[in-house]
Design a protein around this motif. Structure first.
Motif, PDB file in Angstrom:
ATOM      1  N   GLU A 908     -52.958  17.554  48.635  1.00  0.00           N
ATOM      2  CA  GLU A 908     -53.887  16.420  48.758  1.00  0.00           C
ATOM      3  C   GLU A 908     -53.178  15.071  48.674  1.00  0.00           C
ATOM      4  N   LEU A 909     -51.843  15.054  48.836  1.00  0.00           N
ATOM      5  CA  LEU A 909     -51.103  13.798  48.673  1.00  0.00           C
ATOM      6  C   LEU A 909     -51.625  12.696  49.585  1.00  0.00           C
ATOM      7  N   LEU A 910     -51.904  13.031  50.828  1.00  0.00           N
ATOM      8  CA  LEU A 910     -52.266  12.022  51.815  1.00  0.00           C
ATOM      9  C   LEU A 910     -53.760  11.803  51.921  1.00  0.00           C
ATOM     10  N   ALA A 942     -45.286  14.629  56.923  1.00  0.00           N
ATOM     11  CA  ALA A 942     -45.847  13.470  56.215  1.00  0.00           C
ATOM     12  C   ALA A 942     -45.730  13.666  54.702  1.00  0.00           C
ATOM     13  N   GLN A 943     -46.002  14.858  54.268  1.00  0.00           N
ATOM     14  CA  GLN A 943     -45.847  15.144  52.837  1.00  0.00           C
ATOM     15  C   GLN A 943     -44.396  14.986  52.416  1.00  0.00           C
ATOM     16  N   LEU A 944     -43.489  15.485  53.282  1.00  0.00           N
ATOM     17  CA  LEU A 944     -42.071  15.395  52.980  1.00  0.00           C
ATOM     18  C   LEU A 944     -41.633  13.935  52.884  1.00  0.00           C
ATOM     19  N   GLU A 945     -42.100  13.092  53.829  1.00  0.00           N
ATOM     20  CA  GLU A 945     -41.728  11.682  53.826  1.00  0.00           C
ATOM     21  C   GLU A 945     -42.240  10.985  52.568  1.00  0.00           C
ATOM     22  N   HIS A 950     -40.627   8.562  47.286  1.00  0.00           N
ATOM     23  CA  HIS A 950     -40.851   8.371  45.841  1.00  0.00           C
ATOM     24  C   HIS A 950     -39.826   9.149  45.007  1.00  0.00           C
ATOM     25  N   ASP A 951     -38.673   9.414  45.640  1.00  0.00           N
ATOM     26  CA  ASP A 951     -37.490   9.945  44.927  1.00  0.00           C
ATOM     27  C   ASP A 951     -37.694  11.339  44.349  1.00  0.00           C
ATOM     28  N   ARG A 984     -36.709   9.625  59.097  1.00  0.00           N
ATOM     29  CA  ARG A 984     -35.889   8.430  59.029  1.00  0.00           C
ATOM     30  C   ARG A 984     -36.356   7.542  57.897  1.00  0.00           C
ATOM     31  N   ALA A 985     -35.396   7.021  57.124  1.00  0.00           N
ATOM     32  CA  ALA A 985     -35.746   6.178  55.979  1.00  0.00           C
ATOM     33  C   ALA A 985     -36.392   4.901  56.454  1.00  0.00           C
TER      34      ALA A 985
END
Length: 990
Positions: A908-910, A942-945, A950-951, A984-985
């Motif tokens: 549910e992060l996004l 998207a979850q990975l990004e 957030h480190d 990409r950062a």
């Protein structure tokens, strides 16, 4: 026996022997029935000198009238060849009356005709008087109003009389063998005791007051007189204390007089006891008399002992070690076996050193006979080779007969005393019995009680004088209709033993249960004269039986009916429903999340909650319904109902009542319950079927969500069958090699490199196919199979690491999940170290994943185990963080190196702000505590990004790689280091 007219060379010596006897020797010539010989002691016994006279004349003058006829009969028995004894009374010349004991024996001529009667008259007045006095004194001591205590010289109690027991409250068995000071109060000055002991040890009499303590702790004053008792040698052998309770000063004078009177009586009694004769005294005195008066240098009295002889007494033997020798045992044995005197003349001298040194040349051995019994043998030794002629041997035979009679008398006296002692012991045992004993007289109307012991008084509360003379039925206070009483009456009428349990009543009206055993006592004619009853208070046993019955049918924690009583209640409800064509609902309540209460608040709080649940269910059911506890957090309600609608309504009402808050462990708890219902007759016709089906319905209700209610449907049992099938198959899966390990890779978000893998268990069954861990892991947990399975997973993981290490593959840490049962093992750390050593793998390559619930059950034990694992170099990760207690205190206390964010937050992060906020907070918290963070269940870029920005340190999920067999995972280890494709950062983190 020698007459006065007969003289020979031995006459002076034999006359001296006869004169030294304490008994009078007499002879009656049968031809004229005249007394022709009386030994000199007769004048002392009769108080006058008698000339030879007709026996009848002497009897008329001397024998008391009442004893003349018995004496005549005794004389004729002697003439018939018997050797009876008789005790008669005589009137001396000075008018004094004495008791004589007469013995007699017929002497015959060469043709066997009786020619005279020889006998012995012994004055037994003193003995009979002493016996009477001993009996009187024994009764005086036993019935004395003063307490009497006899101790040994060290103060150890040997005897107490009943008054002492009544005064002190102690039973005799409690004090005999104790030191006398044990009744002391501890408040009497030690100087008093010092003076007491100095006085009595010096042979003096101490008198004074002592403050003592009764058994019940009450203090009381006693006036005590303590005196020494001396043995025959004048040495102190005992102390006797006369004790009087002088607490009541008004009775002091009367008590003192009683003590003095008892003291004088006991003093005379002790003097008589010191002078009393015994068999040993008799034998020693006989040896002394024969040695001193008879001139025999050596004497030996022996008794049969197996095939040989045992010494009873002897004189003149030089060495203490000089034992039996053939020189004298041979004649003695021949005399004993032949039952006649044997004379042995040692013409060539004696072979034995003792006999040779004494110059013995002749031995006479005489058997000591008492009827058909051979008591022993008397051997006399003489230095005269011509000793022991016929006349001397005849005298010695008479002496042997007298000695045998004395031995029989002493043994008879000893046996009488032993019988009296046994009788006394028996009475004391009866008095000391913890059971009430009563005796009734069957010869009287109503069979009244004639004896009760002290235990009867204690049990019933009735004193002896209140019970004696009454029918024992008074103990039942009108409750005479008991069936057991009727059986006892029948046994009494048939004079046979019986036993029954009765409702009985004490004197104060208190009822109690008793067991009464009765037995008849027969008299010499075989008729019932008395009945003996033993009354036992079995109230405690009855209470225990009631408790056991209750414990067998009720739950120990809640007091509700258990499964045993539930079965009876269900059967009764079903029977009633059949008659009325009705229905019965069986409702199975299972508390939701009850394990959470136990784990967080402790089992004490859980038990408190269960008791309150039981009380609430009991308060809200209808009359006629039943609440029972099956165990754990499961409760059953059985209720007759009209239909399913009424059953559902009742179940919902009970659910609502349970949902009200309860207090446990200092917190308010809102219980919730899932309910499964099964109906009679549709869902089953007995408890087993109804309970099984209600259980299936309850599990369906839990699956539908907490606080649900579900009626049983037939397809529910299919799920139960599936579970039973899996449980049976799982027991064999490990040995059958059906369990497999898969590995899900974890990647670093810093550089995308492979950072490790989580070991996941899989089950491939030959007929069931791939079984989901969600199905078989809970079964393994419940059955305990998780322990061997968990150990296998750990060992296989270590071996897999060792295999990769040997093949030179890239090494990454493997994370293995631990179950609660595994973590509770005290040997966990040692077992894992042993597995690593066995495989040859360093501990840094093994990581253990734990859930928060494992740590909060027993924090102290958990802390010790974690410290042991950290000391072994093993990494520790906290799995599913954020879904449980998430205690920051635990993060601080426990040596955790990695936190894993649960996939429910990642999913549910996004879409959910709260989930993203929690995830970010977990990352920051972990980094602040020096821990790494792994996010589980990452499935989208998207979850990975989000996590990278957030480190978050590592990710795990379908996006980066699914769980895969070892062979497939090895390709990741063997191939080039291919980083995870990272987004990409961005220019700035969110």
């Amino acid at each position: 026996m020698l007459s006065l007219a007969k003289q020979d060379d031995d006459e002076p010596r034999l006359s001296g022997i006869v004169a030294s006897l304490s008994a009078a020797i007499w002879s009656v010539r049968l031809s004229d029935r005249r007394i022709f010989y009386l030994s000199p002691i007769a004048e002392v016994l009769l108080g006058e000198a008698l000339r030879p006279a007709a026996i009848g004349t002497v009897w008329h003058r001397v024998v008391q009238r009442e004893d003349r006829r018995p004496l005549l009969r005794w004389f004729y028995r002697v003439l018939d060849g018997h050797t009876p004894l008789i005790e008669i009374r005589i009137v001396r010349a000075d008018g004094a009356r004495r008791w004589l004991q007469l013995s007699g024996k017929v002497s015959r001529d060469a043709d066997g005709r009786p020619v005279r009667v020889d006998g012995m008259a012994t004055d037994v007045t003193e003995r009979l008087t002493a016996e009477s006095q001993v009996r009187k004194l024994s009764r005086v001591v036993e019935q004395s109003p003063a307490a009497v205590v006899i101790t040994d010289v060290h103060g150890c109690i040997e005897y107490v009389n009943p008054r002492f027991c009544a005064t002190s409250g102690y039973a005799e068995r409690e004090v005999v063998g104790q030191m006398a000071r044990f009744v002391g109060s501890g408040q009497t000055p030690q100087t008093v005791y010092a003076t007491l002991w100095n006085t009595i040890l010096a042979g003096g009499i101490w008198q004074g007051e002592l403050l003592n303590r009764r058994k019940n702790g009450e203090l009381y004053w006693e006036m005590e007189v303590i005196a020494p008792v001396f043995d025959a040698r004048g040495r102190v052998c005992n102390f006797v204390a006369i004790k009087e309770d002088v607490t009541d000063k008004k009775l002091a004078e009367a008590e003192l007089q009683r003590v003095n009177r008892t003291l004088r009586v006991l003093s005379r009694c002790n003097a008589l006891l010191v002078r009393a004769a015994s068999e040993e005294d008799l034998l020693e005195s006989m040896c002394d008399m024969l040695s001193e008066s008879g001139g025999y240098p050596m004497l030996w009295i022996a008794a049969p002992a197996g095939d040989g002889l045992a010494t009873l007494a002897r004189r003149g033997f030089a060495a203490a070690g000089d034992g039996c020798d053939d020189d004298w045992t041979g004649p003695a044995l021949r005399a004993l076996h032949g039952r006649r005197p044997v004379v042995e003349r040692l013409a060539d001298g004696a072979r034995s050193p003792s006999l040779a040194d004494s110059g013995v040349r002749a031995i006479a051995s005489l058997p000591l006979l008492a009827g058909d019994a051979a008591l022993g043998v008397l051997s006399l030794f003489s230095v005269n080779p011509q000793a022991f002629d016929a006349a001397e041997l005849e005298l010695l035979a008479e002496l042997a007969a007298d000695l045998a009679y004395g031995i029989v008398s002493q043994r008879g006296e000893r046996a009488r005393k032993a019988r009296e002692s046994d009788l006394h012991l028996m009475r004391r045992a009866i008095d000391a019995s913890s059971d009430g004993i009563m005796v009734s007289d069957s010869r009287q109307d109503g069979a009244p009680l004639v004896y009760v012991n002290s235990a009867f008084e204690r049990i019933t509360g009735y004193a002896a004088h209140e019970a004696l003379g009454r029918d024992a039925l008074f103990l039942h206070a009108g409750d005479v209709g008991q069936d057991a009483l009727a059986a006892l009456r029948q046994a009494l009428a048939e004079a046979r033993p019986a036993r029954a349990e009765l409702r009985t009543c004490r004197r104060d009206g208190a009822p109690f249960w008793s067991e009464l055993a009765i037995a008849p006592v027969l008299n010499a004619e075989g008729e019932v004269s008395h009945m003996v009853g033993v009354l036992t208070d079995i109230s405690a046993r009855k209470r225990m039986e009631t408790q056991l019955i209750h414990q067998a049918t009720h739950d120990a924690l809640t007091g509700l009916p258990n499964r045993v009583l539930l079965a009876d209640r269900v059967e009764c409800a079903i029977v009633a429903a059949r008659r009325a064509a009705g229905r019965v609902a069986l409702m199975l309540f299972d508390l939701d999340r009850f394990k959470l209460v136990n784990d967080s608040l402790g089992h004490g709080a859980g038990d408190c909650l269960l008791r309150q649940i039981a009380e609430r269910l009991t308060a809200h059911i209808r009359p006629g319904d039943t609440v029972a506890r099956l165990g754990g957090d499961e409760f059953v309600v059985v209720a007759p109902v009209a239909d399913e609608r009424q059953a559902a309504q009742l179940a919902q009402e009970l659910q609502s009542a349970l949902a009200m808050p309860l207090q446990a462990g200092g917190q308010s708890i809102y219980p919730a319950s899932s309910v499964g219902l099964a109906m009679f007759p549709h869902d089953g016709e007995d408890l087993t079927a109804l309970l099984r089906n209600a259980d299936a319905a309850m599990y369906r209700a839990k699956a539908d969500g907490n606080s649900a209610l579900c009626f049983y449907a037939r397809d529910f049992t299919r799920g139960s069958s599936r579970r039973l099938q899996l449980e049976s198959a799982l027991c064999q899966a490990l040995e059958a090699g059906q369990l497999l390990l898969h590995y899900q890779p974890k990647f670093s978000l810093e550089d995308g490199a492979l950072a490790g893998a989580e070991v996941l268990l899989r089950w491939q069954h030959p007929t069931l196919g791939a079984v989901s861990p969600a199905e078989f892991i809970p079964i393994a947990e419940e059955t305990g199979l998780i322990l061997p399975i968990g150990a296998w997973v750990l060992r296989q993981s270590c071996r897999q690491l060792a295999g990769w290490q040997r093949r030179g593959l890239r090494m990454v840490p493997l994370a293995v999940n631990l179950s609660a049962r595994q973590f509770a093992l005290p040997t966990l750390a040692g077992d894992i170290r042993a597995m690593l050593r066995e495989a040859g793998v360093g501990p840094r390559w093994l990581q253990l994943e734990l859930t928060e619930s494992l740590l909060v059950r027993q924090p102290e034990a958990a802390s010790r185990t974690l410290e042991q694992l950290r000391a072994a170099g093993i990494q520790l990760a906290l799995d599913d963080f954020g879904t449980g207690y998430s205690s920051l205190n635990y993060l601080r206390r426990f040596p955790i190196t990695q936190l894993k964010i649960d996939q429910s937050f990642v999913r549910e992060l996004l879409h959910d702000k709260d989930s993203s906020t929690i995830a970010v907070a977990i990352i920051n918290l972990a980094h602040g505590l020096g821990m790494q963070v792994v996010a589980e269940g990452v499935e989208t870029m998207a979850q990975l990004e989000f996590l990278r920005r957030h480190d978050c340190d590592q990710v795990q999920g379908y996006l980066s790689g699914r769980p895969q067999p070892a062979a497939q995972f090895e390709r990741l280890l063997a191939g080039p280091q291919l980083p995870l494709a990272l987004p990409r950062a961005a220019g700035a983190d969110c």
